[in-house]
Write a protein that holds these residues in place. Structure first.
Motif: not given
Length: 142
Positions: A57-60, A75-84, A86-87
């Motif tokens: 949704a962010i880019g759609s 942030y560490p959990q976001l990086a592991v569980l949802a890296p896309a 975060l990027d």
């Protein structure tokens, strides 16, 4: 025929299109996801699907703007569980310090308006800060 580079439609994009069709005076929708860390904790079975929907949704949809609010210690959990996710969020990332000075509070209100060439009514920023502090007794007053 859809352009192969175009992201697939999301529920959010569909909802935005429908909402704007019935609200002719509006040209954008703001989606605020507060306490995003709640999505990362616990055993939510739908976490991958929800994260994918938010990320897409962010880019759609040009008329959809997304604000994600999350404590920085997640942030560490976001990086592991949802890296896309975060990027996708990093280009617009804004970290707000836990303690704000009086000047910081005013800048948070005034500077975004200034950046787009707008001004605020005299005393409005001060009134907003006063109102926020009145309803937020835990606010650090420095």
């Amino acid at each position: 025929m859809r352009d192969s580079l175009e992201p697939p439609p999301t529920r959010f994009a569909t909802a935005v299109t429908r909402r704007l069709a019935v609200e002719p005076i509006c040209d954008r929708v703001l989606l605020v996801v507060d306490q995003l860390e709640e999505l990362l904790t616990g055993g939510r079975q739908d976490r991958p699907a929800v994260v994918d929907q938010i990320t897409t949704a962010i880019g759609s949809h040009a008329a959809l703007k997304v604000i994600l609010i999350m404590r920085d210690d997640f942030y560490p959990q976001l990086a592991v569980l949802a890296p896309a996710l975060l990027d996708t969020a990093v280009p617009g990332l804004f970290n707000m310090p836990g303690t704000l000075s009086q000047q910081d509070r005013h800048d948070i209100i005034r500077l975004p308006a200034h950046d787009v060439g707008l001004g605020l009514q005299l005393g409005l920023a001060e009134q907003i800060v006063t109102d926020v502090l009145a309803v937020t007794p835990d606010a650090v007053r420095s």
